[in-house]
Design an enzyme around this catalytic site. Structure first.
Site, short mmCIF file in Angstrom:
data_model
loop_
_atom_site.label_atom_id
_atom_site.label_comp_id
_atom_site.label_asym_id
_atom_site.label_seq_id
_atom_site.Cartn_x
_atom_site.Cartn_y
_atom_site.Cartn_z
N HIS A 127 0.57 -1.02 -0.01
CA HIS A 127 0.05 0.14 0.08
C HIS A 127 0.57 1.51 -0.09
O HIS A 127 0.47 2.71 -0.02
CB HIS A 127 -1.08 0.21 1.17
CG HIS A 127 -0.13 0.54 2.41
ND1 HIS A 127 0.29 -0.73 3.07
CD2 HIS A 127 -0.67 1.43 3.81
CE1 HIS A 127 0.72 -0.35 4.12
NE2 HIS A 127 0.44 0.93 4.32
C1 UD1 Z 1 -1.65 5.03 6.48
C2 UD1 Z 1 -0.89 5.51 7.15
C3 UD1 Z 1 -0.26 4.14 7.05
C4 UD1 Z 1 -0.85 3.33 7.73
C5 UD1 Z 1 -2.05 2.82 6.67
C6 UD1 Z 1 -1.56 1.55 7.04
C7 UD1 Z 1 -0.82 7.77 7.44
C8 UD1 Z 1 0.43 8.79 6.70
N1 UD1 Z 1 -0.49 6.57 7.28
O1 UD1 Z 1 -1.98 5.74 5.41
O2 UD1 Z 1 1.40 4.55 7.88
O3 UD1 Z 1 0.48 1.75 7.12
O4 UD1 Z 1 -2.87 3.63 7.06
O5 UD1 Z 1 -3.26 0.70 6.22
O6 UD1 Z 1 -1.49 7.98 8.43
N2 UD1 Z 1 -8.83 4.96 2.08
C9 UD1 Z 1 -10.37 4.72 1.78
N3 UD1 Z 1 -11.63 4.01 3.11
C10 UD1 Z 1 -11.06 4.11 4.50
C11 UD1 Z 1 -9.02 4.99 4.60
C12 UD1 Z 1 -8.40 5.05 3.30
O7 UD1 Z 1 -10.72 3.97 0.64
O8 UD1 Z 1 -11.36 3.61 5.56
C13 UD1 Z 1 -8.15 4.95 1.03
C14 UD1 Z 1 -8.68 6.89 0.77
O9 UD1 Z 1 -9.00 6.42 -1.14
C15 UD1 Z 1 -7.81 7.79 1.74
C16 UD1 Z 1 -6.61 6.19 0.91
O10 UD1 Z 1 -7.30 4.95 0.97
O11 UD1 Z 1 -7.28 8.57 0.26
C17 UD1 Z 1 -5.07 7.26 2.07
O12 UD1 Z 1 -5.90 6.64 3.02
P1 UD1 Z 1 -4.83 7.61 4.57
O13 UD1 Z 1 -5.33 7.09 5.52
O14 UD1 Z 1 -4.55 9.33 4.16
O15 UD1 Z 1 -3.41 6.00 4.27
P2 UD1 Z 1 -3.38 5.30 4.39
O16 UD1 Z 1 -2.68 5.22 2.65
O17 UD1 Z 1 -4.58 4.30 4.68
#
Ligand code: UD1
Length: 368
Positions: free
Chosen positions: A210
């Site tokens: 990811h």
């Molecule tokens: C976050 C953490 C990362 C961790 C990962 C585990 C930070 C900087 N990153 O990354 O360290 O390894 O979680 O999963 O805090 N999204 C969904 N549903 C959700 C949440 C997110 O679809 O419930 C999608 C959205 O498109 C969003 C993207 O995932 O923009 C990224 O989500 P975000 O929480 O910003 O970061 P992660 O890549 O999940």
């Protein structure tokens, strides 16, 4: 003693669960659980609350997704409100407890410390020395403003000493995520996820991906997926896909190819118990996750880590993890080695004994 305990994203939940349980042993401690809502999908959030037996959040901030700036700013603003309200209602918090290195960790710590609420950081001191990783910035900022630093491995103590932290703030307590793993492993193995995905113990590989460095560049992502597709002809692979990875694979037009690989099983993000059943019985794990490097070492499963560096050096030095970066050729070679029975053995630190949360609760309660 009133503690604000903050979670936001998937890797936080398994770290906070044993802490909340450990604080229950102290009748004079009240924990208030704040969920920022950084992760909000059912299978990235609610499932973990249910399976890990975490109480319903006392406060939900519902911040959701956004750029790092927007997400951090919203958490800061909303947590500040919660902390200020508590103080104005004559029920102030004595301390804030954060875990790990996600945006929610850093934002909550910053809001608290500016209001004069001291912060305890669980999983403090880890350093990849790679400031292009958002998590590294989160770790550095959080540690620099926390006064109680609860550390999972010896490298963390060295890093914090080098950064000038006084000895009395440093506590080598072990790994709370491993507390959860050891607690739930017997239950996980009773589940039926292997049967559901037609997998046999020890005869498949588990893949997770990811991180932006692996999934945001179409060429890099395609090269990694090509290796997985090829190796799957010799070793069945299961790949639970994080939403951001699924989006990239679709946007880059790679989904058709991936779906047509018959021995590579795609799955949605899985709950904690299903995932642990898969990781504990895999022949090999391929991942760019932070936590999974540690879990694979405890489980004794070889881990090919798709990162150029690690903030958890005990997993490569004494553990089962090998750093691969995003070098597709190296991944290919190492996967073939595993299939041929050549892989790294290793073991976890003695202090990863399932009792980290008890030690942390006792440090926090004694020193507050
Ligand atoms: C976050 C953490 C990362 C961790 C990962 C585990 C930070 C900087 N990153 O990354 O360290 O390894 O979680 O999963 O805090 N999204 C969904 N549903 C959700 C949440 C997110 O679809 O419930 C999608 C959205 O498109 C969003 C993207 O995932 O923009 C990224 O989500 P975000 O929480 O910003 O970061 P992660 O890549 O999940």
């Amino acid at each position: 003693l009133r503690l604000a305990c903050v979670v936001g994203a998937r890797p936080n939940f398994m770290k906070m669960a044993p802490l909340l349980r450990a604080f229950e042993a102290y009748p004079h401690v009240e924990t208030v659980l704040i969920h920022t809502g950084q992760h909000y999908d059912r299978n990235l959030s609610d499932v973990f609350f249910e399976e890990l037996g975490i109480k319903h959040p006392d406060v939900s901030l519902n911040v959701g997704s956004g750029s790092h700036g927007v997400q951090t700013a919203q958490i800061l603003e909303k947590i500040e409100g919660v902390l200020q309200n508590a103080a104005s209602e004559n029920d102030p918090f004595d301390r804030l407890v954060v875990v790990g290195d996600v945006n929610s960790t850093m934002a909550a710590a910053l809001a608290a410390v500016k209001l004069g609420i001291p912060v305890a950081h669980v999983e403090a001191g880890l350093r990849s020395f790679d400031r292009t990783m958002p998590e590294e910035i989160n770790r550095i900022v959080t540690d620099s403003i926390s006064d109680m630093l609860l550390v999972s491995e010896p490298s963390g103590i060295e890093n914090l000493k080098r950064e000038g932290k006084p000895d009395e703030q440093l506590h080598l307590v072990g790994n709370v995520m491993i507390d959860t793993l050891l607690h739930l492993l017997p239950k996980a193995k009773q589940g039926d996820v292997l049967t559901r995905y037609e997998l046999s113990p020890g005869e498949y590989g588990l893949v997770t991906l990811h991180r932006p460095a692996n999934v945001d560049d179409p060429k890099i992502l395609e090269a990694l997926l090509d290796v997985l597709i090829e190796v799957s002809q010799k070793l069945k692979l299961i790949f639970p896909i994080h939403p951001r990875t699924e989006k990239r694979i679709t946007d880059f037009g790679l989904m058709e190819k991936l779906k047509s690989a018959s021995n590579l099983v795609l799955a949605p993000p899985l709950g904690y118990l299903d995932f642990l059943a898969l990781s504990s019985q895999a022949k090999v794990i391929v991942t760019d996750s932070g936590g999974l490097q540690e879990e694979s070492t405890v489980l004794g499963v070889p881990c090919l880590t798709l990162r150029p560096n690690t903030e958890r050096p005990c997993t490569t030095e004494g553990g089962t993890s090998t750093l691969i970066g995003n070098d597709a050729a190296l991944l290919h070679r190492c996967l073939n080695d595993v299939v041929a029975g050549r892989y790294k053995e290793g073991k976890a630190l003695d202090v990863w004994d399932g009792k980290a949360a008890e030690r942390i609760a006792s440090v926090i309660v004694e020193r507050c």
